[in-house]
Design an enzyme around this catalytic site. Structure first.
Site, mmCIF file in Angstrom:
data_model
loop_
_atom_site.group_PDB
_atom_site.id
_atom_site.type_symbol
_atom_site.label_atom_id
_atom_site.label_comp_id
_atom_site.label_asym_id
_atom_site.label_seq_id
_atom_site.Cartn_x
_atom_site.Cartn_y
_atom_site.Cartn_z
ATOM 1 N N ASP A 185 0.849 -1.183 0.000
ATOM 2 C CA ASP A 185 0.000 0.000 0.000
ATOM 3 C C ASP A 185 0.893 1.244 0.000
ATOM 4 O OD1 ASP A 185 -1.887 1.951 0.306
ATOM 5 O OD2 ASP A 185 -2.768 1.143 2.142
ATOM 6 N N HIS A 187 -0.393 4.246 -0.245
ATOM 7 C CA HIS A 187 -1.172 5.250 0.487
ATOM 8 C C HIS A 187 -1.248 6.585 -0.244
ATOM 9 C CE1 HIS A 187 -2.811 6.056 4.668
ATOM 10 N NE2 HIS A 187 -3.073 4.766 4.482
ATOM 11 N N GLU A 211 -1.191 -0.916 -4.142
ATOM 12 C CA GLU A 211 -2.392 -0.159 -3.802
ATOM 13 C C GLU A 211 -2.106 1.330 -3.718
ATOM 14 O OE1 GLU A 211 -5.356 0.262 0.098
ATOM 15 O OE2 GLU A 211 -4.371 -1.648 -0.325
ATOM 16 N N GLU A 237 -10.155 3.144 -1.952
ATOM 17 C CA GLU A 237 -10.628 3.526 -0.632
ATOM 18 C C GLU A 237 -11.101 4.974 -0.589
ATOM 19 O OE1 GLU A 237 -7.245 4.411 2.399
ATOM 20 O OE2 GLU A 237 -6.397 3.020 0.955
ATOM 21 N N ASP A 260 -14.542 0.843 0.408
ATOM 22 C CA ASP A 260 -14.701 0.652 1.847
ATOM 23 C C ASP A 260 -16.193 0.702 2.154
ATOM 24 O OD1 ASP A 260 -14.872 1.214 4.701
ATOM 25 O OD2 ASP A 260 -12.705 1.512 4.612
ATOM 26 N N HIS A 287 -11.810 -2.619 1.143
ATOM 27 C CA HIS A 287 -10.937 -1.934 2.085
ATOM 28 C C HIS A 287 -11.596 -1.959 3.458
ATOM 29 C CE1 HIS A 287 -9.437 1.922 3.934
ATOM 30 N NE2 HIS A 287 -8.298 1.524 3.408
#
Length: 385
Positions: A185, A187, A211, A237, A260, A287
Site C-alpha cells: 500500500d 497510500h 495499492e 478507498e 470501503d 478496504h
C-alpha cells in the site's frame, strides 16, 4: 420482532475507540440493527450528516432499504463525497442487519446466497513507517494468515525517494522469504515522477498488488502506471460511489477495486460497484482497516460476490491498541477467527455481530477525536500521510 406496520423510531451514533463510529437503528416496536459509518478523522462531520438523515428516516419503513438509500442519496440535492456516503453506509448496514435479524437469516442470504465457503483475508504489518517487517510477517503467519499488507514507503518527496524504493525492495523480499504473500500500500504518498520507478522495482518480487501508488485524483496518471508494469493495480478507498469508479473501469486502468463499505454507501452500493467491476473482469477486495461491524458487512458481501478475492482485516492493526482491538466491543469474538488464511462466513442473523451495547454506550461518553498525523518534509512542506 418488527411487523409490516413497524417504522424507524430512533437512530443513534456512537464514536468509540480507537477511531470508529457505530450506528444503531431501532424501530418503534424495538427491533435493532447496527452498522458502521467510520470515516477516519472526520467522525464529527459524519455524525452531523446522520443527524440530518433522521429528519428523513424517522417514521420510514425499515424494510425498504433501497428506498431509504435513494432517499438519502438523491433528496439532499448535493450528492456523493466521503461524509455523506459514509453516513449512508452506516445507516444502510444497520438496516440490512435489522432486516436479517427480523427474518432470522444472515445478510448474505438476502444477497442471493453464498458463492464460496470461506473468506480469504490478509492483515497489516509494519505500521505507518514500515519497520520490523520480517518478524511481523512471521507473527501473522503464526496467527493463521497467509497474506499481509504493508505500507510501501514513509513520507516521501516528489523526487527524493530512490533510497526509500531500495529499502522497500529489501523489505518486500524479507516478507517473501518468510513464505507469505504481500500486498503493498503506497497510500497515495508517491507522486508521478517516482511512481513508475517504484512499480518497476517491486515487479520482480511479484506482490499481490500495488495499492494507491498515486492518489486517485487523476485517472490518466493511473492509466500511465498501469501500462508500465505487470504488478496488479489496486485502488478505491477514496472513491465513494459507482460513479467515482466508472472512469477507472472504463479506461481499464485498475485490476482490483477496494471500496470501503463504511465509506462507499454501505452494502447496497458496494454490491453495485462489485457487479459493475465484474463486467470489466476486475476483482473486488474491500478496504477495511476499521471496526467489527464494517468487517462483518464486508464478509457478507464477499460471501455473495463472484469477483471477490480477499478481505482486509484490522485485527491487531497499528491504529488499534491492545485495549481497543477489533473484538473489544463484540460479545462473540470467535466469529473473526483466522484459519489457514481465511475467516468463516458469518452464520448468525443479520450481520452476525453481537454488539456489547453497554460497553459501546459507556465508551461513547468520552468521544474520540482521532486525527491522522501531519507529516512534513525537510523544508517544512506538507506530505501525504
Amino acid at each position: 420482532m418488527s411487523s409490516a406496520a413497524d417504522r424507524i423510531g430512533r437512530i443513534e451514533c456512537f464514536p468509540v475507540l480507537p477511531r470508529w463510529l457505530f450506528v444503531r437503528i431501532e424501530t418503534e416496536q424495538g427491533a435493532v440493527g447496527w452498522g458502521e459509518a467510520t470515516l477516519e478523522g472526520h467522525g464529527e462531520a459524519v455524525a452531523g450528516a446522520i443527524d440530518a438523515a433522521r429528519d428523513r428516516l424517522i417514521g420510514h419503513d425499515p424494510d425498504r432499504i433501497e428506498d431509504a438509500w435513494q432517499l438519502l442519496h438523491r433528496l439532499g440535492f448535493y450528492r456523493g463525497g466521503p461524509v455523506l456516503m459514509s453516513a449512508i453506509a452506516g445507516i444502510d448496514q444497520a438496516l440490512w442487519d435489522l432486516r436479517g435479524r427480523k427474518l432470522g437469516v444472515p445478510v448474505y442470504q438476502l444477497l442471493g446466497g453464498r458463492v464460496r465457503n470461506r473468506i480469504s483475508v490478509y492483515a497489516w504489518i509494519g505500521g505507518d513507517r514500515p519497520a520490523d517487517i520480517a518478524d511481523a510477517a512471521k507473527q501473522r503467519a503464526a496467527q493463521g494468515f497467509t497474506a499481509v499488507k504493508m505500507n510501501g514507503t514513509e513520507d516521501i518527496g516528489w523526487l527524493e525517494g530512490m533510497r526509500q524504493i531500495d529499502a522497500l525492495v529489501e523489505r518486500v523480499g524479507q516478507v517473501r522469504e518468510a513464505g507469505i504473500d504481500v500486498g503493498i500500500d503506497f497510500h497515495g504518498r508517491v507522486h508521478r515522477p517516482l511512481a513508475r520507478a517504484a512499480l518497476k522495482a517491486i515487479e520482480p518480487l511479484r506482490p499481490l498488488f500495488a495499492e494507491e501508488v498515486v492518489l486517485s485524483d487523476n485517472v490518466d496518471v493511473v492509466a500511465q502506471l498501469a501500462g508500465c508494469s505487470a504488478v496488479p493495480i489496486a485502488l478505491g478507498e477514496r472513491l465513494y460511489s459507482r460513479w467515482d469508479y466508472r472512469p477507472f473501469l472504463e479506461k481499464g486502468v485498475v485490476d482490483i477495486i477496494q471500496p470501503d463499505l463504511a465509506h462507499a454507501g454501505g452494502i447496497s452500493e458496494a454490491r453495485r460497484i462489485a457487479a459493475m467491476a465484474e463486467v470489466y473482469d476486475v476483482a473486488f477486495a474491500p478496504h477495511c482497516p476499521i471496526g467489527p461491524l464494517a468487517l462483518a458487512a464486508c464478509l457478507h458481501v464477499g460471501a455473495a460476490t463472484p469477483n471477490f478475492v480477499i478481505q482486509e482485516v484490522s485485527l491487531g492493526i497499528h491504529y488499534n491498541r491492545p485495549a481497543e482491538d477489533l473484538t473489544t466491543l463484540v460479545r462473540n469474538p470467535a466469529m473473526f477467527g483466522i484459519e489457514s488464511g481465511a475467516m468463516a462466513i458469518p452464520e448468525g442473523p443479520g450481520l452476525g455481530v453481537e454488539v456489547d451495547e453497554a460497553a459501546v454506550r459507556e465508551m461513547a461518553k468520552s468521544p474520540h477525536r482521532w486525527r491522522n498525523p501531519a507529516w512534513r518534509g525537510r523544508d517544512g512542506e506538507l506530505r501525504e500521510w
